[in-house]
Motif scaffolding. Sequence first.
Motif, PDB file in Angstrom:
ATOM      1  N   ALA A  22       0.830  -1.231  -0.085  1.00 37.86           N
ATOM      2  CA  ALA A  22      -0.037   0.028   0.009  1.00 37.86           C
ATOM      3  C   ALA A  22       0.834   1.312  -0.091  1.00 37.86           C
ATOM      4  O   ALA A  22       0.600   2.230  -0.635  1.00 37.86           O
ATOM      5  CB  ALA A  22      -0.806  -0.184   1.295  1.00 37.86           C
ATOM      6  N   ALA A  23       1.965   0.986   0.717  1.00 36.94           N
ATOM      7  CA  ALA A  23       2.892   2.345   0.798  1.00 36.94           C
ATOM      8  C   ALA A  23       3.517   2.684  -0.495  1.00 36.94           C
ATOM      9  O   ALA A  23       3.824   3.699  -1.095  1.00 36.94           O
ATOM     10  CB  ALA A  23       3.857   2.213   1.980  1.00 36.94           C
ATOM     11  N   ALA A  24       3.936   1.604  -1.169  1.00 38.37           N
ATOM     12  CA  ALA A  24       4.532   1.505  -2.546  1.00 38.37           C
ATOM     13  C   ALA A  24       3.584   2.340  -3.450  1.00 38.37           C
ATOM     14  O   ALA A  24       3.834   2.846  -4.466  1.00 38.37           O
ATOM     15  CB  ALA A  24       4.948   0.250  -3.089  1.00 38.37           C
ATOM     16  N   ARG A  25       2.145   1.729  -3.271  1.00 39.34           N
ATOM     17  CA  ARG A  25       1.346   2.112  -4.458  1.00 39.34           C
ATOM     18  C   ARG A  25       1.051   3.673  -4.279  1.00 39.34           C
ATOM     19  O   ARG A  25       1.054   4.550  -5.239  1.00 39.34           O
ATOM     20  CB  ARG A  25      -0.054   1.500  -4.232  1.00 39.34           C
ATOM     21  N   ARG A  26       1.057   4.216  -3.001  1.00 38.34           N
ATOM     22  CA  ARG A  26       1.014   5.526  -2.595  1.00 38.34           C
ATOM     23  C   ARG A  26       2.124   6.542  -3.115  1.00 38.34           C
ATOM     24  O   ARG A  26       1.746   7.402  -3.448  1.00 38.34           O
ATOM     25  CB  ARG A  26       0.768   5.981  -1.125  1.00 38.34           C
ATOM     26  N   ARG A  27       3.388   5.655  -2.895  1.00 39.06           N
ATOM     27  CA  ARG A  27       4.385   6.459  -3.412  1.00 39.06           C
ATOM     28  C   ARG A  27       4.363   6.621  -5.056  1.00 39.06           C
ATOM     29  O   ARG A  27       4.723   7.768  -5.429  1.00 39.06           O
ATOM     30  CB  ARG A  27       5.780   5.683  -2.908  1.00 39.06           C
ATOM     31  N   VAL A  28       4.051   5.632  -5.594  1.00 36.46           N
ATOM     32  CA  VAL A  28       4.092   5.610  -7.205  1.00 36.46           C
ATOM     33  C   VAL A  28       2.956   6.839  -7.571  1.00 36.46           C
ATOM     34  O   VAL A  28       3.202   7.562  -8.444  1.00 36.46           O
ATOM     35  CB  VAL A  28       3.677   4.223  -7.681  1.00 36.46           C
ATOM     36  N   GLU A  29       1.832   6.714  -6.886  1.00 40.55           N
ATOM     37  CA  GLU A  29       0.796   7.836  -7.242  1.00 40.55           C
ATOM     38  C   GLU A  29       1.253   8.957  -6.997  1.00 40.55           C
ATOM     39  O   GLU A  29       0.963  10.092  -7.673  1.00 40.55           O
ATOM     40  CB  GLU A  29      -0.518   7.436  -6.468  1.00 40.55           C
ATOM     41  N   ALA A  30       1.954   9.231  -5.759  1.00 41.97           N
ATOM     42  CA  ALA A  30       2.479  10.564  -5.469  1.00 41.97           C
ATOM     43  C   ALA A  30       3.487  11.066  -6.578  1.00 41.97           C
ATOM     44  O   ALA A  30       3.778  12.179  -6.969  1.00 41.97           O
ATOM     45  CB  ALA A  30       3.298  10.418  -4.232  1.00 41.97           C
ATOM     46  N   GLU A  31       4.340   9.996  -6.944  1.00 37.93           N
ATOM     47  CA  GLU A  31       5.517  10.434  -7.836  1.00 37.93           C
ATOM     48  C   GLU A  31       4.804  10.940  -9.299  1.00 37.93           C
ATOM     49  O   GLU A  31       5.015  11.676  -9.995  1.00 37.93           O
ATOM     50  CB  GLU A  31       6.593   9.403  -7.886  1.00 37.93           C
ATOM     51  N   ARG A  32       3.564  10.049  -9.687  1.00 40.26           N
ATOM     52  CA  ARG A  32       2.947  10.133 -10.744  1.00 40.26           C
ATOM     53  C   ARG A  32       2.343  11.660 -10.906  1.00 40.26           C
ATOM     54  O   ARG A  32       2.302  12.498 -11.640  1.00 40.26           O
ATOM     55  CB  ARG A  32       1.836   9.139 -10.992  1.00 40.26           C
ATOM     56  N   GLY A  33       1.446  11.806  -9.614  1.00 39.61           N
ATOM     57  CA  GLY A  33       1.070  13.014  -9.479  1.00 39.61           C
ATOM     58  C   GLY A  33       2.034  14.430  -9.342  1.00 39.61           C
ATOM     59  O   GLY A  33       1.708  15.321 -10.186  1.00 39.61           O
ATOM     60  N   ARG A  34       3.074  14.016  -8.956  1.00 38.17           N
ATOM     61  CA  ARG A  34       4.308  15.176  -9.053  1.00 38.17           C
ATOM     62  C   ARG A  34       4.518  15.489 -10.186  1.00 38.17           C
ATOM     63  O   ARG A  34       4.820  16.507 -10.780  1.00 38.17           O
ATOM     64  CB  ARG A  34       5.414  14.630  -8.057  1.00 38.17           C
ATOM     65  N   GLY A  35       4.704  14.345 -11.332  1.00 45.75           N
ATOM     66  CA  GLY A  35       5.064  14.399 -12.563  1.00 45.75           C
ATOM     67  C   GLY A  35       4.212  15.182 -13.427  1.00 45.75           C
ATOM     68  O   GLY A  35       4.385  16.216 -14.277  1.00 45.75           O
ATOM     69  N   ASN A  36       2.910  15.069 -12.819  1.00 47.15           N
ATOM     70  CA  ASN A  36       1.783  15.678 -13.660  1.00 47.15           C
ATOM     71  C   ASN A  36       1.893  17.412 -13.313  1.00 47.15           C
ATOM     72  O   ASN A  36       1.675  18.091 -14.111  1.00 47.15           O
ATOM     73  CB  ASN A  36       0.537  15.328 -13.188  1.00 47.15           C
ATOM     74  N   LEU A  37       2.121  17.381 -11.964  1.00 45.95           N
ATOM     75  CA  LEU A  37       2.019  18.906 -11.452  1.00 45.95           C
ATOM     76  C   LEU A  37       3.234  19.574 -12.072  1.00 45.95           C
ATOM     77  O   LEU A  37       3.190  20.950 -12.599  1.00 45.95           O
ATOM     78  CB  LEU A  37       2.300  18.800  -9.977  1.00 45.95           C
ATOM     79  N   GLU A  38       4.707  18.912 -12.599  1.00 50.05           N
ATOM     80  CA  GLU A  38       5.561  19.569 -12.903  1.00 50.05           C
ATOM     81  C   GLU A  38       5.332  19.783 -14.419  1.00 50.05           C
ATOM     82  O   GLU A  38       5.783  20.883 -15.179  1.00 50.05           O
ATOM     83  CB  GLU A  38       6.886  18.539 -12.866  1.00 50.05           C
ATOM     84  N   THR A  39       4.587  18.825 -15.251  1.00 50.68           N
ATOM     85  CA  THR A  39       4.223  19.157 -16.603  1.00 50.68           C
ATOM     86  C   THR A  39       3.188  20.288 -16.527  1.00 50.68           C
ATOM     87  O   THR A  39       3.311  21.184 -17.472  1.00 50.68           O
ATOM     88  CB  THR A  39       3.465  17.936 -17.039  1.00 50.68           C
ATOM     89  N   GLU A  40       2.166  20.301 -15.741  1.00 50.21           N
ATOM     90  CA  GLU A  40       1.287  21.453 -15.559  1.00 50.21           C
ATOM     91  C   GLU A  40       2.250  22.852 -15.357  1.00 50.21           C
ATOM     92  O   GLU A  40       1.853  23.824 -16.086  1.00 50.21           O
ATOM     93  CB  GLU A  40       0.313  21.268 -14.523  1.00 50.21           C
ATOM     94  N   LEU A  41       3.196  22.869 -14.277  1.00 48.39           N
ATOM     95  CA  LEU A  41       3.835  24.018 -14.208  1.00 48.39           C
ATOM     96  C   LEU A  41       4.588  24.437 -15.651  1.00 48.39           C
ATOM     97  O   LEU A  41       4.804  25.528 -15.781  1.00 48.39           O
ATOM     98  CB  LEU A  41       4.644  23.838 -13.132  1.00 48.39           C
ATOM     99  N   ALA A  42       5.264  23.494 -16.025  1.00 48.33           N
ATOM    100  CA  ALA A  42       6.011  23.934 -17.190  1.00 48.33           C
ATOM    101  C   ALA A  42       5.018  24.495 -18.478  1.00 48.33           C
ATOM    102  O   ALA A  42       5.284  25.364 -19.079  1.00 48.33           O
ATOM    103  CB  ALA A  42       6.660  22.436 -17.995  1.00 48.33           C
ATOM    104  N   LEU A  43       3.927  23.710 -18.669  1.00 46.07           N
ATOM    105  CA  LEU A  43       2.802  24.382 -19.510  1.00 46.07           C
ATOM    106  C   LEU A  43       2.334  25.945 -19.058  1.00 46.07           C
ATOM    107  O   LEU A  43       2.331  26.613 -20.049  1.00 46.07           O
ATOM    108  CB  LEU A  43       1.621  23.270 -19.560  1.00 46.07           C
TER     109      LEU A  43
END
Length: 103
Positions: A22-43
């Motif tokens: 469960a912790a690993a899934r949360r971590r992966v989702e958090a990283e995915r969300g962080r990547g999305n945020l970085e993409t949105e920030l770049a846009l």
Amino acid sequence: MASLMLDNALARLDTALGQLEAAARRRVEAERGRGNLETELALMQDDRARLAAELDGAMARLGQVETAAADVDQRLERAMNVVGAVIARVEAQQPPEPEATQG
């Protein structure tokens, strides 16, 4: 007794593995969300740069329009002065109209 201890240990291990997964899934989702945020920030930064360039262009065009409007204003003022002077000269050259007599 050993079997009971082994069953308890396996149950604790299973619980720990579930928590780890469960912790690993949360971590992966958090990283995915962080990547999305970085993409949105770049846009958004790209949009900001584009909008800043468009604003600079609009401000330059506004300056040109203001300059043209001032030039038109000066030309209209001169034209009105010339027309006023012509009207004044024509009126000065015409004899006054005789007043109508009542009878």
